[in-house]
Scaffold this motif. Sequence first.
Motif: not given
Length: 174
Positions: A98-121
């Motif tokens: 996302d642009s902040i201004n003409d000299k900088s920007c915001k970088l967003t890293c997002t991880m969405t996940y489900e654990m494997g191994m059921g209850f133990l995970g």
Amino acid sequence: MGHIAVYNATANIPADQAWLKLKDLSQAHNYVPNITKCTITTAQKEGVGASRRVSGPQQALDETVTEWNEGRGFVIRLHNGDKPAKPFGDAKFTYRIDSINDKSCKLTCTMTYEMGMGFLGNLLHSWFIGKIIRGNIRDVALSMAYFYETGKKPSKDDLVRLRADDKKNAKPFP
């Protein structure tokens, strides 16, 4: 998805220049800590369906683009062949600019996940895996900003300094 980890970093380059670096899928080893090799595995180099294999000393996994937003970012599915990347039941990673201004920007890293191994995970996630994942997402965002600004992969010492600077400059919620 059951869990989410998000981190933002500011890069002191214009958003369009950051996009030119991000859309080159072969460059992940320059900003994802512990990844030493990145190979494009499809004829398609960008866009939905493009895929890469990333590897490091203790891991290797496939990443396939499932959503492409030209100039803004993309979503990748983390997997090993036809199976989810362990220890996940399902995992996606979103890169966004996302642009902040003409000299900088915001970088967003997002991880969405489900654990494997059921209850133990899920139990392992609550004990320690969740904290590790959140730290990894932070490190990716900070390393991306560093790489985009300097053109250099951050060293371990650089990453320690980037974390300390980020913590020092953090602003509380209003």
